[in-house]
Structures are given as C-alpha cells and as structure tokens.
Write an enzyme that holds these catalytic residues in place. Structure first.
Site, mmCIF file in Angstrom:
data_model
loop_
_atom_site.group_PDB
_atom_site.id
_atom_site.type_symbol
_atom_site.label_atom_id
_atom_site.label_comp_id
_atom_site.label_asym_id
_atom_site.label_seq_id
_atom_site.Cartn_x
_atom_site.Cartn_y
_atom_site.Cartn_z
ATOM 1 N N GLY A 1 0.807 -1.213 0.000
ATOM 2 C CA GLY A 1 0.000 0.000 0.000
ATOM 3 C C GLY A 1 0.840 1.264 0.000
ATOM 4 O O GLY A 1 1.954 1.299 -0.524
ATOM 5 N N SER A 2 0.300 2.277 0.693
ATOM 6 C CA SER A 2 0.832 3.637 0.548
ATOM 7 C C SER A 2 2.313 3.798 0.893
ATOM 8 O O SER A 2 2.914 4.772 0.449
ATOM 9 C CB SER A 2 0.028 4.582 1.415
ATOM 10 O OG SER A 2 -1.325 4.498 1.079
ATOM 11 N N ILE A 3 2.889 2.900 1.677
ATOM 12 C CA ILE A 3 4.314 3.129 1.968
ATOM 13 C C ILE A 3 5.134 3.016 0.685
ATOM 14 O O ILE A 3 6.251 3.496 0.624
ATOM 15 C CB ILE A 3 4.907 2.242 3.094
ATOM 16 C CG1 ILE A 3 4.755 0.761 2.830
ATOM 17 C CG2 ILE A 3 4.315 2.592 4.424
ATOM 18 C CD1 ILE A 3 5.463 -0.081 3.888
ATOM 19 N N PHE A 4 4.531 2.429 -0.358
ATOM 20 C CA PHE A 4 5.215 2.351 -1.651
ATOM 21 C C PHE A 4 5.342 3.723 -2.321
ATOM 22 O O PHE A 4 6.134 3.880 -3.247
ATOM 23 C CB PHE A 4 4.443 1.410 -2.578
ATOM 24 C CG PHE A 4 5.260 0.241 -3.038
ATOM 25 C CD1 PHE A 4 5.526 -0.805 -2.173
ATOM 26 C CD2 PHE A 4 5.761 0.194 -4.324
ATOM 27 C CE1 PHE A 4 6.284 -1.871 -2.582
ATOM 28 C CE2 PHE A 4 6.539 -0.888 -4.736
ATOM 29 C CZ PHE A 4 6.796 -1.915 -3.872
ATOM 30 N N LYS A 5 4.543 4.687 -1.855
ATOM 31 C CA LYS A 5 4.582 6.010 -2.495
ATOM 32 C C LYS A 5 5.955 6.658 -2.378
ATOM 33 O O LYS A 5 6.315 7.489 -3.203
ATOM 34 C CB LYS A 5 3.522 6.919 -1.879
ATOM 35 C CG LYS A 5 2.144 6.634 -2.413
ATOM 36 C CD LYS A 5 1.101 7.447 -1.710
ATOM 37 C CE LYS A 5 -0.273 6.876 -1.989
ATOM 38 N NZ LYS A 5 -1.216 7.142 -0.914
#
Lengths: 590, 195
Positions: A300-304
């Site tokens: 999820g968002s930690i990939f941003k």
C-alpha cells in the site's frame, strides 16, 4: 675375551712377559680360505647392524629434534580419547548472548549382567526418576540382556544424580540436542533443527553447512534486547487491535545488518510441533510462517516513497510540481480515489504528506511505466531477496506493465514484495542512495559491505526531508519520538482475498527512519487485519496502529543503540529538514 | 679375565637400560595424566556449556523484564533523562560547610553560637537532598512499605496478599504463565517429552 694364543705356548714364560707383536701367521691352504670367508661374513653382518642402528638413530633425531616431540604414540594403551567436538556451532547475537547451543543429553542404560543387586539398583533408580515404574525397571535389570535403556535423554541434573548413585553396570550413552534458551523470541530468525540436529528452518537451515563445519560460535547481527522490544511492541499492537498477525524488522541503514526481525504469531523452536497453550487454535503452518522474508504483501501507501523518489530521481517531477487530486481517476473498471482526500491541487510534498493515491498515480503516469519498472528493478524490488534464512519469498508483479498497473503500483497495489526487500530498498532511499544486501550475520564494526548506488544523493536528501514532513505534519504524526527526529511513511492497504480487494481487511504498515537528518536505523512494522478499537476512534489505519508502536519502539531502542537525542527545534536540524518549496507556506494539518 | 673396558661397557649398558625403562614409565605416567586431564577438561567444557545455556536461559529478556517489574520497577530511559553534552549537566550545588569542620570550629570557640551546633538538623538534610539524584520517571519511587516488603517478596510468591497495598508491586503481579519452564532442566525435560 681371553683368546687362545696358539703360538705362545712356551710353558716357562713368566706371566708378565708378553712376546713382541708380530704379524699373525696365516696357515696356507683350505684353512686360510675358511678364515677369509669368515671375515667377509663378519664384515657384512656388522655393516648390516651399523645400517640398522644408524636408521634407529636417525629416527630418534627426527622424532625428538625435527618434529619437536609431536609424534603420536603408537601404543593403543596410551591413545588419548579426543574430546568430542560439538556437533554444531553455537549461534550468538551481536553482543555474544547465546541464541542456540548444543547440549549433551545422554541416555542412561544398564548392562543387567553386571548388576550385582537388581533390587537395590531399582530402588535407587526409581528414586532418581520418579516417572519410572519400579516393576518395569526391575524386569529390565533382571532380563539378563546385555543392554537395556533405563531412560532416554537426561537433563544435566538427572545425569548428575545418576552419577551420584554410582551403581555399577549403569552407564551413559552420549547424545546431543539443540537447545534454544530464548525460545520464541528469535524463533523465525534462528529456526530449529530436527532430531538428527540438521537445520529445518531459519538460519539453522540457511547456514546449515557453515554451522556443521565451524567450532566457534556464529555471530548474528541480531540484538536480543532490541528484538525483545520490537516483539513486545508488536504483540501489544496485536492485542490492542485484535489483529491476526504482525511483522517488524529493524535494520542498520548504513550496513544492511538486521538488528531485529519479528514475525507474529511465532513458535517455540525447542518444541516446534507443540501447540501454543495460549492460542491452541493457531495452525502449525501459520506460526512457522515468516512474514518478514517469506510473506509477500501489497504494502500500500508506503510504496509512495518509491514513486516520489523515482519521479525526483528521473527529474520528471520536482518538489514544486503540482498534480490535480480533486477528482478520482477512472480507468477501466477501476476508480482511484483518496482515502484522506483534500480535493484540490496538491504539490509533491503534499501528495506524500496526505498520502494521495490520485496524486501518486498521476506522478507515476508522468514518468511512465518503463521508468517506474526500471527504478523498482534497480531497488531490487522485482527480484527474490537474499538473506541467510532459508524461507524467502519471490515478489509478484504484473508481467505486462499496463497503464492501470503503473497507477496502482504508484500507491503500492498490484505489486507484492517481502517486507525485507522493502526495508532494503527504503534504506537505500534514505542513506544517500546506496543499496546493500540485507544480512543477518554481524559485519565487522566500521565495515560497510559493498553497495550499489541506485539513486542520486540529492534525491536521497529530498526523500529524507519529505519523510520527516509526513511525521511532522502528515499521516504519521503519531510516530514522532521526541528527540529522535523520526521520519517515515504510513501505509494502509486493502487485503486481496481471491480476485477482489476485501473491504475492511487491512494491512497497516509503517516505515520509520531515525534520526532522519543523519539516518542510522530503519524500523518497519506491519500489522495484519487490525480491527478498530475505542482508543483509535474507529480507525485501524497505519497512523493509529503501527505508527504509535514505532514511536514507542524508537524511544525504547534509541538509548540501547547509542543514538543521542537532539533538540528537534534547533536551527541546524530545522535547516537540514526544511522543504524549500514549502517555505513560507502554511502547512495544512492532516 | 674381566677387563676394565668390559666392566665399563657392562655398567653403561645396564645404566642405559635402567634409564630407558625409567623414562618409559615416566612417559607412561605422564601420558596417563594427560589423558585424565583431557577427559576432565572435556567434562568441564561440557559443564561450562550447560552453565552458559542456563545463564542465557535465566537472563533472557523476558525473565529480566519480569524480575524488573517485580523487584525494581525500572522504566526505559526517557529522552529528558539523557544529557548528551557536558554543557547540559547542571553544576553541582555548593555544599554547606562540612559538618566535622563546623564541629571543630564550634569546639574551638568558647561561646558556641546557637545555630552552628554539630548536629544541626539544617545541615544534614540539604546534603542528602543534593546527593539523591532527581528521578525523572513518571512512576513514584517505591514507598516505604514497598521497600519493607521486599525481603518478604523474595520468599513468597508474587500473589502474597499483604503485598497488594504496595503500588509499584501491584502492577507486576501478572501471574507467571504455567507452561513456561522454570529452569533449563525443566526446559530440556519439556523438549524431551515433546518429541
């Protein structure tokens, strides 16, 4: 010897008178022949003896002088039993604390023929081992066989007691057993061994040959104290949010050493097959599963952070670039919306701070799929990670990188990686751009393994500032640990079940780095299916679950790791961490 | 006829023989001792391994944590407890005049001033107050009753009723999980029964 002197036969010669020496008179004929033969035989014999003695003398010189007395005795009576080498090397943590050792657990057996008084011996043995039945023991001792086991695998104390009994005919047979004093704490890292002491899981399996060959202990990069803190904090998250499981790891960003690696639920390597008395319903496979290295997750968002780093590194976006996040994106049958929607145009720092899916997707589209794929590949996220444990998972990613994949991968969906690969890549993002292979074996102090420059130091510096911003003003404010300048990124992913994303089944994760102005350690925590509770106001997102856990963990481990607290409001730190494009603007609270 | 030379050689041969046997038996004895010592060393090494394992088992973080909660109630170091530069450390408060010196002065001076008595109650408390470090923990220090209860705590199980009053101890009294082995011996016994 008194020789017969045939020619001195004068009976009247006084005893003290000796005739003057003269050449022996050799008789002529066959007698002379015989004498010659005799002489030559004598000469040959003495030559032979001289040779043999010379050989003995040389050997003595060799043994005593040349070999320095190291020659082995050939007489069996003197042969000294070599001390039995420990079958397997010990495993210790980075401070030398024992994690796995091999102990002698002898079995006690009897030779009934040698037992003088079976009744007395039975009484003594039953007293030493109350679990034995005296009838059985007596039957064994009077069986007349030459070998019967009394009890297998004694503990050291039992062995001592049997020795104290001193019954003739009762002896020990040596057997070795692997013991893990710390039990569940390092279960997934250290692993366990089977009945013949060969590695079955974890380091025991991954480095099986090394452990078999060496005698001195194998030192891991793990720090038991930090491992304990991390495990306790993760367990607390599981208990608070009635989650299914959790995983976490702490890594030295400058060397790639893993200081702690916890996967919950776990098992006791001393009795891997036994069920957990506290949670009897948990399956064996679930407890053995290492979520850090074997599990692959859509994080999820930690990939941003990778999306932003990619855009900045390729120069397709700058910190001042803006993307319109006011409307959801519709592509095919998907709709990409924002969880923490601001419904306006967002700048790059804001996209990360407020975790905007729309913004991240647009940033990735601006860079293009090829660059995205290449960047993730450079960070090692598209290949199976390497580490010393045996359980390693391979990433899942689309074979054909379509536009929809570009968009979803931008915010961490549609690509599954192990938390370990993620941690290595995130460490490279903040440490100046050097990707190093994660390791569980301690590196010599001051020595950083050879790494690979995967992004520019300037991008790395910008990423540090942006990650600090997330904790200061964005979704990760609860991860702040006063004095330790934490920077990070939250991520809350919907879990895939079957072919759909399951609603309300979340995977919340947080990647934190401290101190972010001079990165030293990375803390990655992840909780599987947390449920909201009253304290979290109905949230089970990363900001409410693992972010506070990261804060607590950092505050507890920083003093142990020798990280000095600093004044976060001091001018030099503020200067080092201010994002220029935001200077002077009012930062909207998340 | 026994000549001197013959006698000399005979003596030499027998002397060599005796010396040889002497050395042989000496070596034998030494080898026996070496074997015994090596066996003893191996046994000691085994024992050291067992003790090492026992030490590791008894000092595992879980156990230390439980012990700490039961006896010490130490909490992790808070940021404000750490001073990283010498400039942060406050200067030592100026101590009052030493009590002995005051006493000597008092003895020397014929009319002792009423305030400078050697057992003056003002002097001592300030000194001890300066010596006690300022605890920055949020938890209150163990109360007097808790301190008195400590020796009893060592002998009794944590759930002893009279300890319920002591505040820091109360937080601890989480009952030990019954399935955890108490010593390495129990642990090994557990391993053996499980296979």
């Amino acid at each position: 010897m008194v020789a017969v002197q045939p020619f001195d036969d004068n009976p009247c010669r006084p005893r003290h008178f000796k005739p003057p020496p003269c050449a022996p008179v050799v008789p002529e004929g066959p007698a002379r022949q015989a004498l010659e033969t005799c002489r030559s035989r004598l000469f040959l014999t003495s030559l032979l003896f001289a040779c043999v003695f010379a050989a003995v003398a040389l050997r003595i010189v060799e043994v005593v002088v040349l070999e320095g007395g190291s020659a082995q005795s050939h007489m069996p009576r003197f042969r000294i039993p070599a001390p039995p080498a420990p079958a397997r090397a010990d495993i210790v943590d980075r401070n030398g604390k024992l994690l796995a050792t091999t102990l002698d657990t002898p079995s006690v057996y009897a030779t009934p023929k040698q037992i003088l008084d079976p009744a007395d011996a039975t009484r003594k043995l039953v007293k030493a081992f109350p679990s034995l039945k005296s009838g059985d023991v007596y039957a064994k001792l009077t069986s007349g066989k030459s070998f019967v086991y009394i009890k297998r695998r004694l503990t050291p104390r039992e062995q001592y007691e049997v020795n104290q009994l001193g019954i003739p005919g009762v002896q020990f047979q040596h057997e070795e057993r692997r013991v893990y004093p710390d039990g569940t704490l390092t279960a997934h890292v250290v692993g366990y061994t089977g009945i013949d002491n060969s590695g079955f899981a974890g380091i025991e399996r991954g480095l099986d040959d090394t452990l078999k060959d060496r005698r001195d202990p194998l030192q891991l990069s793990l720090d038991l104290r930090i491992q304990y803190v991390l495990r306790e904090e993760l367990q607390r998250v599981i208990d608070d949010f009635t989650a299914k499981g959790a995983a976490g790891l702490i890594m030295d960003v400058n060397t790639g050493e893993v200081l702690a690696m916890v996967s919950l639920p776990d098992f006791d390597p001393n009795q891997p097959g036994a069920s957990d008395p506290d949670h009897p319903a948990l399956s064996f496979a679930d407890r053995m599963f290492n979520r850090d290295t074997l599990g692959v997750y859509e994080l999820g968002s930690i990939f941003k952070i990778f999306t932003v780093a990619m855009a900045l590194d390729y120069g397709t976006s700058t910190l001042a670039s803006t993307y319109d996040a006011s409307h959801p994106i519709n592509i095919g049958r998907f709709t990409i919306g924002d969880y923490h929607g601001k419904h306006r145009v967002l700048s790059v720092p804001e996209i990360l701070m407020y975790s905007s899916n729309i913004g991240a997707a647009k940033m990735a589209m601006a860079a293009g799929g090829q660059k995205q794929r290449e960047f993730l590949s450079r960070l090692g996220l598209l290949k199976t990670p390497k580490i010393e444990v045996a359980e390693i998972g391979s990433p899942h990613y689309p074979g054909k990188w379509r536009d929809v994949n570009v968009m979803t991968i931008a915010f961490g969906h549609g690509i599954s990686v192990t938390p370990l690969s993620f941690a290595s890549a995130a460490a490279a993002l903040v440490n100046g751009g050097v990707l190093r292979q994660a390791t569980l074996v301690r590196q010599p102090p001051g020595h950083a393994p050879q790494g690979q420059q995967v992004l520019s130091p300037k991008t790395s510096e910008q990423m540090r500032k942006l990650m600090r911003l997330v904790v200061e003003h964005g979704t990760g404010t609860m991860a702040a640990a006063p004095g330790y300048v934490v920077g990070g990124k939250t991520g809350t992913a919907d879990k895939v079940s079957g072919r759909h994303y399951a609603d309300r089944k979340l995977l919340s994760s947080f990647v934190g780095v401290f101190p972010i102005n001079d990165p030293k350690y990375l803390v990655l925590t992840m909780v599987d299916e947390p449920h909201p509770n009253k304290q979290s106001h109905g949230y089970a997102t990363a900001g409410w679950t693992v972010a506070p856990a990261t804060s607590r963990t950092v505050q507890r481990i920083a003093p142990l790791l020798g990280v000095e607290p600093v004044d976060e409001s001091s001018p030099e730190i503020q200067r080092a961490l201010t994002v220029d494009s935001l200077q002077g603007k009012k930062i909207e609270a998340y | 006829m026994i000549r001197v030379a013959t006698l000399f050689w005979l003596v030499l041969v027998s002397a060599t023989g005796f010396a040889m046997f002497g050395v042989k038996y000496q070596v034998q004895a030494l080898e026996d001792e070496l074997g015994r010592t090596k066996r003893a060393t191996t046994a000691e090494e085994h024992e050291i391994r067992v003790l090492d394992a026992e030490w590791a088992y008894l000092t595992r973080p879980e156990m230390l944590d439980a012990m700490n909660r039961r006896f010490l109630s130490l909490s992790p170091i808070a940021t404000k407890q750490l001073h990283t530069t010498a400039a942060d450390i406050p200067m030592r408060p100026v101590p009052p005049a030493p009590v002995e010196a005051a006493a000597m002065v008092a003895a020397a001076e014929p009319p002792p001033p009423p305030g400078a008595s050697p057992n003056s109650p003002e002097g001592v408390p300030t000194l001890t107050a300066a010596l006690i470090p300022v605890t920055a923990t949020s938890e209150p220090p163990p109360t007097q009753s808790a301190l008195r209860a400590m020796p009893a705590l060592l002998e009794r199980p944590a759930s002893a009723p009279q300890l319920g009053k002591a505040a820091p101890v109360k937080a601890v009294a989480k009952p030990a999980t019954p399935h955890r082995a108490k010593s390495l011996d129990d642990l090994i016994a557990q391993i053996m029964t499980s296979r």
